[in-house]
Design a protein around this motif. Sequence first.
Motif: not given
Length: 244
Positions: A31-34, A40-41, A114-116, A236-237
Amino acid sequence: MVIIIFILVLWYGGLFFQSFFLHRYAAHQVFTMSKKMERITFILTWFFQGASYLSAYGYGIMHRMHHAYTDTEKDPHSPSYDANLFAMMWKTKTIYQDINQQRINVDSRFTKNVPQWKTFDAFASSRFSRLLWMSFYLTFFIFFTTVWWQWLLLPVAFLMAPIHGVIINWFGHIYGYVNFKMKNTSKNLFRFDFLMMGEGYHNNHHKHASNANFGVNWYEIDLTYVIMLLLNTVGIIKIKTDTK
């Protein structure tokens, strides 16, 4: 009773963000999100995992490696190559830290998107942060423990994320049933996964790694996915349409 509720909040709160953010978002990106919601997550993951906070970057890369090398010598955690669950935990911790501290070269296929958040991870993973959370847990137990056996739950609070990892990566490759014959030992731990919020459907997940929903049969209710559907509904997602 207060201590039991506290442990349950830590268990399911930490587990949800491990499954929702670290696993399905960081590792598999179902999934994607802003960017704002991603930050925030990150913070919510730290809040609920506390003393056992896991970096999305380290977790995401290591989990991709697990899928690529399942039940081989290169698998970061496999009962097939580790003598016992404690040996597996130590090996997992070492590889995780090596990835986060960039002490090893990682194939680019494992790092893509990968988010960092380096500055936040440095704080959330620091000894200061972990000791701060451990001090809070200890203080909470001092004030609210009513019987001696509740003190046995304090180490669970300290090691919540590693315990979640052991349940899936050790027991989820030894015990349970299979829906799909695979060239690995992955199994589904529960018919209805009340304990691990969908993570227990490990055999299903190894078969369909890009699916947002880990359940396959009608009775395999994936509680994390149910929450994701709600988050998707309110915007939200956004669950990717090529997943199930």
